[in-house]
Write an enzyme that holds these catalytic residues in place. Structure first.
Site, PDB file in Angstrom:
ATOM      1  N   GLN A  20       0.684  -1.247  -0.024  1.00 27.53           N
ATOM      2  CA  GLN A  20      -0.134  -0.260   0.009  1.00 27.53           C
ATOM      3  C   GLN A  20       0.826   1.095  -0.194  1.00 27.53           C
ATOM      4  OE1 GLN A  20      -3.014   0.697  -0.749  1.00 27.53           O
ATOM      5  NE2 GLN A  20      -3.630  -1.546  -0.533  1.00 27.53           N
ATOM      6  N   SER A  21       2.154   1.278  -0.689  1.00 24.16           N
ATOM      7  CA  SER A  21       2.892   2.505  -0.439  1.00 24.16           C
ATOM      8  C   SER A  21       2.378   3.494  -1.385  1.00 24.16           C
ATOM      9  CB  SER A  21       4.388   1.799  -1.061  1.00 24.16           C
ATOM     10  OG  SER A  21       5.046   3.065  -1.715  1.00 24.16           O
TER      11      SER A  21
END
Ligand SMILES: *Cc1c(COP(=O)(O)O)cnc(C)c1O
Length: 340
Positions: free
Chosen positions: A77-78
């Site tokens: 989920q960067s």
């Protein structure tokens, strides 16, 4: 405006800047300080957040080296990976992402940032947390494969947190000094600027900015992973690479020049305690401001706790740097539902 005593390297314009500096409507009063929000969550829709400021310089460097594909890395989920995927698409470059997942054979269904990565046609390479720790090797392997296929890859480290990326927050620091001058806060009492640190590049850039550009700003940093010693080391490395690469003659010691408030990692990186999420909810309702659980929510929580422990600890003039991360909120829907 005085000219800065240094020259910026090439930059591609990707972020909507300057971002607004907005007064808090209610929370500042509750906390007993004059509180402003520097809205770096408004650097763009899908480019939102702090990474795009760093990528303006990283991408310019990539283009100057005739790269046709960029490779970077982060958690699945960067925010940084999503910003890189978007910037690459905008500039017509390929993008490959090393994404850390629990089980690379069963990557999570695309949602939020991960969905945007795939939508933007970034090629994911799923890696385990253990492989991620040895990612230098995977970067090299991917770069080599791309070169063999006739491409010119350019590696951007985690968070674009290196010397070239740090320029994004030197520039943001300069922007902030203009904002503060507009408020009349460039004189008199010091201004505390509070921010989250995760890979150290934002803090390093601001620290470098604060040493290159005169101001009355002090930097308060809340780490959302690892610990104080880790960030003193990492930010120190980015700063010394920067000073060496751009031949600037300064002594920087993050252990002295930064006020790092450790103790708010909580359950760990990207894991939230109920009290952190409850504060995030309260800020949304009281202020109409959306924080994220991974970075800004933790930094805000840390700031509030520190102020409660020691009233006046940051003086009366406080700027909270909102570094973005809204997409990182959506995967918390199930955890948050009971408190809504
Ligand atoms: C990456 C990130 C940070 C931390 O910035 P670093 O430069 O990695 O220390 C803070 N907030 C958000 C929303 C981020 O995505």
């Amino acid at each position: 405006m005085n000219r800065t005593p240094f020259e910026y390297p090439p930059r591609v314009s990707l972020a909507r800047t300057p971002t607004p500096l907005e007064p808090s409507r209610r929370i500042g009063k509750q906390l007993g300080v004059d509180l402003y929000f520097k809205r770096d969550d408004l650097t763009g829709v899908a480019t939102s957040g702090n990474k795009i400021r760093k990528l303006e310089f990283s991408m310019a460097d990539a283009l100057s080296r005739q790269a046709d594909v960029v490779i970077t890395c982060g958690g699945v989920q960067s925010n940084h990976c999503r910003s890189t995927a978007l910037a690459a698409a905008k500039l017509g470059l390929g993008c490959r992402l090393l994404l850390r997942v629990p089980d690379p054979h069963h990557p999570p269904a695309p949602e939020s940032n991960h969905l945007l990565d795939l939508l933007l046609n970034a090629a994911p390479v799923y890696v385990t947390p253990e492989e991620y720790r040895g990612r230098a090797e995977i970067f090299e392997r991917e770069a080599e494969a791309l070169r063999k296929a006739g491409h010119r890859p350019y590696i951007i480290p985690e968070g674009a947190s290196n010397a070239v990326g740090a320029w994004g927050y030197v520039r943001a620091f300069e922007e902030l000094t203009w904002d503060l001058a507009g408020l009349g806060w460039d004189r008199g009492e010091p201004v505390s600027v509070v921010l989250a640190t995760g890979s150290g590049g934002t803090a390093a850039g601001l620290l470098l900015g604060s040493r290159l550009i005169p101001s009355n700003v002090r930097l308060i940093v809340v780490n959302v992973c690892d610990d104080r010693d880790y960030f003193i080391r990492e930010i120190g490395i980015i700063c010394s690479d920067f000073l060496k690469s751009y031949r600037l003659d300064l002594e920087i010691d993050p252990g002295v020049d930064l006020d790092i408030r450790d103790g708010y990692v909580g359950l760990g990186y990207a894991q939230s305690r109920i009290e952190e999420l409850a504060l995030l909810r309260d800020v949304a309702r009281l202020e109409g401001l959306l924080l994220d659980p991974v970075y800004t929510g933790k930094a805000f929580y840390g700031m509030v706790r520190e102020m409660e422990k020691e009233p006046g600890v940051f003086g009366s003039r406080v700027v909270f740097l909102h570094t973005g991360g809204l997409a990182g909120l959506f995967p918390y829907a199930a955890q948050m539902a009971p408190m809504l």
